[in-house]
Design a protein around this motif. Structure first.
Motif, PDB file in Angstrom:
ATOM      1  N   SER A  24      38.393  46.220  36.635  1.00  0.00           N
ATOM      2  CA  SER A  24      37.807  45.090  37.351  1.00  0.00           C
ATOM      3  C   SER A  24      37.822  43.868  36.447  1.00  0.00           C
ATOM      4  N   GLN A  25      37.798  42.693  37.073  1.00  0.00           N
ATOM      5  CA  GLN A  25      37.865  41.458  36.297  1.00  0.00           C
ATOM      6  C   GLN A  25      36.898  40.429  36.873  1.00  0.00           C
ATOM      7  N   THR A  26      36.371  39.625  35.966  1.00  0.00           N
ATOM      8  CA  THR A  26      35.445  38.556  36.360  1.00  0.00           C
ATOM      9  C   THR A  26      36.096  37.189  36.215  1.00  0.00           C
ATOM     10  N   LEU A  27      37.407  37.161  35.982  1.00  0.00           N
ATOM     11  CA  LEU A  27      38.113  35.916  35.710  1.00  0.00           C
ATOM     12  C   LEU A  27      38.687  35.261  36.959  1.00  0.00           C
ATOM     13  N   ASN A  28      38.678  35.990  38.061  1.00  0.00           N
ATOM     14  CA  ASN A  28      39.259  35.505  39.315  1.00  0.00           C
ATOM     15  C   ASN A  28      40.755  35.176  39.176  1.00  0.00           C
ATOM     16  N   HIS A  29      41.435  35.949  38.369  1.00  0.00           N
ATOM     17  CA  HIS A  29      42.870  35.733  38.174  1.00  0.00           C
ATOM     18  C   HIS A  29      43.661  36.358  39.312  1.00  0.00           C
ATOM     19  N   ASN A  30      44.771  35.692  39.641  1.00  0.00           N
ATOM     20  CA  ASN A  30      45.607  36.177  40.731  1.00  0.00           C
ATOM     21  C   ASN A  30      46.401  37.431  40.369  1.00  0.00           C
ATOM     22  N   THR A  71      40.489  40.852  44.956  1.00  0.00           N
ATOM     23  CA  THR A  71      40.896  40.121  43.747  1.00  0.00           C
ATOM     24  C   THR A  71      40.361  40.760  42.490  1.00  0.00           C
ATOM     25  N   SER A  72      39.158  41.310  42.566  1.00  0.00           N
ATOM     26  CA  SER A  72      38.468  41.763  41.355  1.00  0.00           C
ATOM     27  C   SER A  72      38.866  43.150  40.884  1.00  0.00           C
ATOM     28  N   PHE A  73      39.309  43.989  41.774  1.00  0.00           N
ATOM     29  CA  PHE A  73      39.519  45.395  41.418  1.00  0.00           C
ATOM     30  C   PHE A  73      40.976  45.826  41.565  1.00  0.00           C
ATOM     31  N   CYS A  74      41.357  46.729  40.673  1.00  0.00           N
ATOM     32  CA  CYS A  74      42.685  47.323  40.761  1.00  0.00           C
ATOM     33  C   CYS A  74      42.580  48.759  40.241  1.00  0.00           C
ATOM     34  N   PHE A  75      43.277  49.675  40.906  1.00  0.00           N
ATOM     35  CA  PHE A  75      43.202  51.083  40.546  1.00  0.00           C
ATOM     36  C   PHE A  75      44.588  51.620  40.216  1.00  0.00           C
ATOM     37  N   LEU A  76      44.614  52.537  39.279  1.00  0.00           N
ATOM     38  CA  LEU A  76      45.835  53.266  38.943  1.00  0.00           C
ATOM     39  C   LEU A  76      45.606  54.719  39.320  1.00  0.00           C
ATOM     40  N   ASP A  77      46.461  55.225  40.199  1.00  0.00           N
ATOM     41  CA  ASP A  77      46.383  56.619  40.625  1.00  0.00           C
ATOM     42  C   ASP A  77      47.562  57.372  40.035  1.00  0.00           C
ATOM     43  N   ILE A  78      47.259  58.474  39.383  1.00  0.00           N
ATOM     44  CA  ILE A  78      48.315  59.363  38.899  1.00  0.00           C
ATOM     45  C   ILE A  78      48.219  60.625  39.728  1.00  0.00           C
ATOM     46  N   ARG A  79      49.218  60.854  40.544  1.00  0.00           N
ATOM     47  CA  ARG A  79      49.101  61.885  41.584  1.00  0.00           C
ATOM     48  C   ARG A  79      49.140  63.294  41.011  1.00  0.00           C
ATOM     49  N   SER A  80      49.995  63.529  40.055  1.00  0.00           N
ATOM     50  CA  SER A  80      50.124  64.862  39.466  1.00  0.00           C
ATOM     51  C   SER A  80      50.412  64.692  37.978  1.00  0.00           C
ATOM     52  N   THR A  93      45.040  40.829  33.098  1.00  0.00           N
ATOM     53  CA  THR A  93      45.054  39.830  34.167  1.00  0.00           C
ATOM     54  C   THR A  93      45.632  38.526  33.636  1.00  0.00           C
ATOM     55  N   SER A  94      46.121  37.709  34.538  1.00  0.00           N
ATOM     56  CA  SER A  94      46.547  36.362  34.155  1.00  0.00           C
ATOM     57  C   SER A  94      46.482  35.447  35.370  1.00  0.00           C
ATOM     58  N   ARG A  95      46.481  34.160  35.098  1.00  0.00           N
ATOM     59  CA  ARG A  95      46.640  33.186  36.184  1.00  0.00           C
ATOM     60  C   ARG A  95      48.116  33.154  36.559  1.00  0.00           C
ATOM     61  N   VAL A  96      48.384  32.637  37.713  1.00  0.00           N
ATOM     62  CA  VAL A  96      49.764  32.545  38.152  1.00  0.00           C
ATOM     63  C   VAL A  96      50.548  31.634  37.222  1.00  0.00           C
ATOM     64  N   ARG A  97      51.688  32.100  36.770  1.00  0.00           N
ATOM     65  CA  ARG A  97      52.633  31.337  35.965  1.00  0.00           C
ATOM     66  C   ARG A  97      52.052  30.858  34.636  1.00  0.00           C
ATOM     67  N   GLU A  98      50.928  31.379  34.234  1.00  0.00           N
ATOM     68  CA  GLU A  98      50.412  31.119  32.895  1.00  0.00           C
ATOM     69  C   GLU A  98      50.498  32.441  32.160  1.00  0.00           C
ATOM     70  N   SER A  99      51.306  32.518  31.141  1.00  0.00           N
ATOM     71  CA  SER A  99      51.703  33.814  30.648  1.00  0.00           C
ATOM     72  C   SER A  99      50.662  34.543  29.813  1.00  0.00           C
TER      73      SER A  99
END
Lengths: 112, 112
Positions: A24-30, A71-80, A93-99
């Protein structure tokens, strides 16, 4: 004031048993990223989201899936999970086009 | 378990000396370069960045030099301290993408 948070920090799973890592992120990055990092190696990009647009790297195994419900959450699922999937998994996380990417502390996955 | 990792190049310096860490990048179209510091068990931490329209950029005790002719990037750390001990990664950002390509990393060891 953690900006990119990963839970859990350590995860043990059994061979073949599905596992989910969260970020999760509190930066509101895209843009949100998932990397796999093995010992003494550089982070390897698995996939990234630009908002809800999912971008998979060509060499990311099908065993790895991801979800970004908002926007705030992202999950990684490893199936097996296999023994070779034991690694540190980094979310960034990053802003759009800001590396500059902001990394979380990582989740260390052990597969038994 | 986790795969055996590669041996990272290691730079050993005495406390108080200056350190220079080098990196060769691959993509002549990259227009953004960044150095990260990664301590054991933690996520990468931003140190300094530079755009391709610059040759040099200075921060607090750190300087990044960019030589586009030979595709070479270096990180100079002045008056190296024990807290600087970590693995340092360079990364390049190809133009108009949201991705970073990481280099192999260098382990910096600071001894008293």
């Amino acid at each position: 004031d953690a900006m990119v948070i990963q839970n859990p920090r350590y995860q043990v799973t059994q061979f073949g048993k599905p596992v989910t890592l969260s970020c999760s992120q509190t930066l509101n990055h895209n843009v949100m990223y998932w990397y796999q990092q093995k010992s003494s190696q550089a982070p390897k990009l698995l996939f990234h989201y630009y908002d809800k647009d999912f971008n998979n790297e060509a060499d990311t195994p099908d065993n790895f899936q991801s979800r970004r419900p908002n926007t705030s959450f992202c999950f990684l699922d490893i199936r097996s999970p296999g023994l070779g999937d034991a690694a540190m998994y980094l979310c960034a996380t990053s802003r759009v086009r800001e590396s500059e990417q902001y990394f979380g502390p990582g989740t260390r996955l052990t597969v038994t | 378990g986790e795969s055996v990792g590669l041996h990272l190049p290691t730079l050993s310096v005495q406390e108080g000396d200056n350190s220079i860490i080098n990196c060769a990048y691959s993509n002549s179209a990259s227009d953004y370069f960044i150095w990260y510091k990664q301590e054991s068990g933690k996520g990468p931490q931003f140190i300094i960045d530079i755009r391709s329209n610059m040759d040099k950029r200075q921060g607090q005790r750190v300087t990044v030099l960019l030589n586009k002719t030979v595709k070479h990037l270096s990180l100079q750390i002045a008056a190296t301290q024990p807290g600087d001990s970590a693995v340092y990664f360079c990364a390049e950002g190809p133009y108009n993408t949201d991705k970073l390509i990481f280099g192999t990393g260098t382990r910096l060891q600071v001894f008293p």
